[in-house]
Design a protein around this motif. Structure first.
Motif, PDB file in Angstrom:
ATOM      1  N   THR A 237      60.416 -51.593  41.540  1.00 10.13           N
ATOM      2  CA  THR A 237      60.943 -50.347  40.968  1.00 10.13           C
ATOM      3  C   THR A 237      60.516 -49.168  41.856  1.00 10.13           C
ATOM      4  O   THR A 237      59.552 -49.276  42.620  1.00 10.13           O
ATOM      5  N   PRO A 238      61.206 -48.004  41.760  1.00 12.51           N
ATOM      6  CA  PRO A 238      60.792 -46.827  42.538  1.00 12.51           C
ATOM      7  C   PRO A 238      59.352 -46.418  42.224  1.00 12.51           C
ATOM      8  O   PRO A 238      58.586 -46.093  43.137  1.00 12.51           O
ATOM      9  N   ALA A 239      58.961 -46.462  40.951  1.00  9.55           N
ATOM     10  CA  ALA A 239      57.595 -46.069  40.584  1.00  9.55           C
ATOM     11  C   ALA A 239      56.576 -46.999  41.232  1.00  9.55           C
ATOM     12  O   ALA A 239      55.530 -46.557  41.725  1.00  9.55           O
ATOM     13  N   GLY A 240      56.880 -48.310  41.244  1.00  2.00           N
ATOM     14  CA  GLY A 240      55.980 -49.275  41.872  1.00  2.00           C
ATOM     15  C   GLY A 240      55.875 -49.031  43.373  1.00  2.00           C
ATOM     16  O   GLY A 240      54.794 -49.149  43.963  1.00  2.00           O
ATOM     17  N   GLY A 241      56.997 -48.672  43.999  1.00  4.40           N
ATOM     18  CA  GLY A 241      56.985 -48.375  45.435  1.00  4.40           C
ATOM     19  C   GLY A 241      56.148 -47.141  45.733  1.00  4.40           C
ATOM     20  O   GLY A 241      55.418 -47.092  46.732  1.00  4.40           O
ATOM     21  N   ALA A 242      56.243 -46.126  44.859  1.00  2.14           N
ATOM     22  CA  ALA A 242      55.467 -44.890  45.049  1.00  2.14           C
ATOM     23  C   ALA A 242      53.970 -45.181  44.941  1.00  2.14           C
ATOM     24  O   ALA A 242      53.169 -44.730  45.770  1.00  2.14           O
ATOM     25  N   ARG A 243      53.591 -45.959  43.927  1.00  3.15           N
ATOM     26  CA  ARG A 243      52.178 -46.303  43.753  1.00  3.15           C
ATOM     27  C   ARG A 243      51.650 -47.057  44.967  1.00  3.15           C
ATOM     28  O   ARG A 243      50.573 -46.768  45.485  1.00  3.15           O
ATOM     29  N   ALA A 244      52.436 -48.041  45.445  1.00 12.38           N
ATOM     30  CA  ALA A 244      52.003 -48.845  46.588  1.00 12.38           C
ATOM     31  C   ALA A 244      51.867 -47.965  47.836  1.00 12.38           C
ATOM     32  O   ALA A 244      50.932 -48.119  48.628  1.00 12.38           O
ATOM     33  N   MET A 245      52.801 -47.024  48.008  1.00 14.82           N
ATOM     34  CA  MET A 245      52.756 -46.145  49.185  1.00 14.82           C
ATOM     35  C   MET A 245      51.497 -45.288  49.159  1.00 14.82           C
ATOM     36  O   MET A 245      50.835 -45.102  50.201  1.00 14.82           O
ATOM     37  N   ALA A 246      51.165 -44.753  47.989  1.00 14.51           N
ATOM     38  CA  ALA A 246      49.957 -43.926  47.863  1.00 14.51           C
ATOM     39  C   ALA A 246      48.714 -44.740  48.222  1.00 14.51           C
ATOM     40  O   ALA A 246      47.845 -44.276  48.968  1.00 14.51           O
ATOM     41  N   GLU A 247      48.657 -45.982  47.732  1.00 11.50           N
ATOM     42  CA  GLU A 247      47.544 -46.894  48.061  1.00 11.50           C
ATOM     43  C   GLU A 247      47.434 -47.109  49.558  1.00 11.50           C
ATOM     44  O   GLU A 247      46.346 -47.055  50.144  1.00 11.50           O
ATOM     45  N   LEU A 248      48.580 -47.392  50.194  1.00 10.57           N
ATOM     46  CA  LEU A 248      48.584 -47.691  51.627  1.00 10.57           C
ATOM     47  C   LEU A 248      48.093 -46.490  52.433  1.00 10.57           C
ATOM     48  O   LEU A 248      47.320 -46.641  53.390  1.00 10.57           O
ATOM     49  N   LEU A 249      48.534 -45.272  52.067  1.00 14.70           N
ATOM     50  CA  LEU A 249      48.128 -44.073  52.812  1.00 14.70           C
ATOM     51  C   LEU A 249      46.629 -43.838  52.664  1.00 14.70           C
ATOM     52  O   LEU A 249      45.963 -43.354  53.579  1.00 14.70           O
ATOM     53  N   GLU A 250      46.124 -44.182  51.487  1.00 10.89           N
ATOM     54  CA  GLU A 250      44.687 -44.081  51.216  1.00 10.89           C
ATOM     55  C   GLU A 250      43.914 -45.018  52.147  1.00 10.89           C
ATOM     56  O   GLU A 250      42.964 -44.621  52.818  1.00 10.89           O
ATOM     57  N   ARG A 251      44.364 -46.289  52.187  1.00 10.98           N
ATOM     58  CA  ARG A 251      43.639 -47.318  52.929  1.00 10.98           C
ATOM     59  C   ARG A 251      43.876 -47.230  54.435  1.00 10.98           C
ATOM     60  O   ARG A 251      42.977 -47.511  55.224  1.00 10.98           O
ATOM     61  N   CYS A 252      45.102 -46.885  54.848  1.00 11.28           N
ATOM     62  CA  CYS A 252      45.476 -46.916  56.271  1.00 11.28           C
ATOM     63  C   CYS A 252      46.196 -45.623  56.629  1.00 11.28           C
ATOM     64  O   CYS A 252      47.429 -45.629  56.834  1.00 11.28           O
TER      65      CYS A 252
END
Lengths: 350, 350
Positions: A237-252
């Motif tokens: 879902t778009p919301a799931g993609g947004a959450r994952a993107m935020a996580e990725l930017l945090e980590r990498c």
């Protein structure tokens, strides 16, 4: 043989009389049998239309053992079916192909696993000749159900079971139509590599669906040594993609590309990248999957994505199922499976 | 009485044996009959679950004359069903209520009028106990079909026929659930008048649907002398709303308010107003209808709109239908109709 007919409903006798043919000839035309000359077929069909004749279905079923209907079962809650254009497009392909074969589409929704008891009763009740099912999750009970009640079924997407990566056991050979998810994912990631991207992240779909795990496998095929921190999980879902993107930017924070396992998650990621001031494709190149209608092309910038022929896959599912229902094809009772090719569509986002 | 059971499928006898009750008692529980003590009911249900027993549906139908399924027929092409949130919300209400009554929802799509022949065969084939139908257009053949085959049916929205504004004739009394479209439209237009707007335009829905004509009637109730140039016709889609808005601005450049007959057309109008440099609500106040999910609140500015309880109307349709199917309620065979109230939701656009 006498038919029980409600008052006012035209009988087969009336059709035969109007067409000027025998009842047997009229019956043969109505029930789809061969061996009637073309001009008589036309006369009977005209009479059927004129009178508004409806075949006595119970009698017809006795003769042909067919209901003329096929169930379509989508193993997703209604809210996802109506918000992900994948489903409407798959249904469109199925609907067109069933209509071309004068077969009624009967859509059954699965809101909760608990609904399967009722669905099994309906399928076992002889109301449909076969079933098409898609978006199954790992260990979905449907293959066991359709096997138990002997319902010919074609799956959209390879069903998967825990520890059964080939999807074959434990229910014997299954028939399915799937896209080349792994190959498509490889092509997407190779494209990003070829554009000089070095920190390529992946937003994966839910791990209980083979479409998600196959795309993740394709990503890993190309980036064998990818840092696990570059992989985050969404839920299509778009919301799931947004959450994952935020996580990725945090980590990498130094990532320079993202391959999202579907277009809806890519649009969610796009929003987060914009909020954080990362330009697409300048700072971060983004590739989706599906070429989803009203989503991929209308994104800003338009999404580079892996196209799968969703409507065509729906049509193919119908053809495989109807072939397995054709009594002349008894030897093809398990109609086999088909993997359809994907292709990369390059637009502005990568 | 012997049941024909495929090898390996648990029998009612096996359920009775496991529960430690007689076959007659097990049968009564499985078929929903009364008069079995609660602790025995629990034992039989546990045995049904343990064994994965599925009632022999043909036998069950013979006894109860029921299939445990209800058809939902939407008289719109698939592309509209999946793009207008009205439909998913109505289906959600219907689905919840049917599930609460352990009844299977069977969705039938109508892509073309030509599909009705096949749908009539399916409905006449005894595969469902009743039907729910919505979004009918003027002179839709469905009411004649359901009447001919004696299928209990409840309509969503008042069906309309040319020259039959009351929707009653020519098929006798019909049962439907509708929103107070005319009253809701009056409230919307009165609100715009109360805010000092003087040139209030209307974007109407398709004239072959009573929801559209009733809303137009409500607009005219308040603005009895409205210039016909202030009324343009859309088709309930964003593109139709945009076209109608462009027409209206051409004909009446000094308009200061628009009442659109649904939220999707209002969003289309909003885009055109923005393009032409008209501020909303400063230059032009805008009111929609539906309070459509993911549309009204997320518009910029958020839409003032007339809310109808779409999900509740779906639930109500199910309750009316199931009441008419209840043999204990034989006197209520035609369950009557219900008009549900609407309410104005004031947000930023007006």
């Amino acid at each position: 043989m006498t038919e029980q007919v409600p008052a006012g409903r035209p009988t087969l006798e009336a059709v035969a009389a109007r067409a000027g043919v025998s009842r047997a000839t009229a019956s043969r035309v109505v029930n789809g049998g061969d061996g009637v000359r073309a001009h008589l077929v036309d006369k009977v069909r005209a009479a059927v239309l004129d009178l508004g004749y409806v075949p006595n279905h119970a009698a017809r079923t006795l003769v042909t053992r067919r209901t003329g209907a096929v169930a379509v079962i989508i193993a997703e809650p209604e809210i996802r079916i109506f918000s992900d254009p994948f489903f409407s497009r798959q249904i469109r392909g199925i609907s067109k192909e069933l209509t071309a074969h004068d077969t009624q589409l009967v859509l059954l929704l699965v809101e909760h696993r608990g609904d399967y008891g009722r669905i099994e009763r309906y399928l076992a009740g002889g109301h449909v000749d076969g079933a098409l099912a898609f978006s199954l999750h790992t260990d979905d009970p449907l293959p066991a159900i359709t096997r138990r009640i002997g319902m010919p079924t074609v799956y959209g997407g390879r069903p998967g079971w825990t520890g059964q990566a080939d999807g074959a056991a434990p229910y014997g050979p299954l028939s399915y139509v799937d896209a080349d998810n792994r190959g498509g994912a490889r092509e997407a990631v190779r494209y990003l590599v070829s554009r000089g991207r070095r920190q390529i992240a992946h937003i994966a779909g839910p791990p209980d669906q083979t479409s998600a795990t196959d795309r993740l496998d394709g990503y890993r095929d190309v980036l064998v040594d990818a840092d696990p921190a570059l992989i985050a999980e969404g839920d299509f879902t778009p919301a799931g993609g947004a959450r994952a993107m935020a996580e990725l930017l945090e980590r990498c924070p130094d990532l320079d590309a993202v391959f999202a396992a579907n277009d809806l998650m890519a649009t969610g990621a796009l929003g987060v990248l914009r909020e954080r001031g990362r330009s697409v494709p300048g700072d971060v190149a983004l590739v989706g999957f599906d070429d989803a209608e009203l989503v991929a092309e209308s994104a800003v910038p338009p999404l580079t994505t892996v196209r799968q022929d969703i409507e065509g896959m729906g049509r193919l599912m119908v053809r495989l199922l109807l072939r397995s229902l054709d009594p002349a094809q008894e030897s093809h009772r398990v109609p086999g499976s088909v993997i359809t090719p994907t292709s990369l569509v390059v637009r502005g986002s990568a």
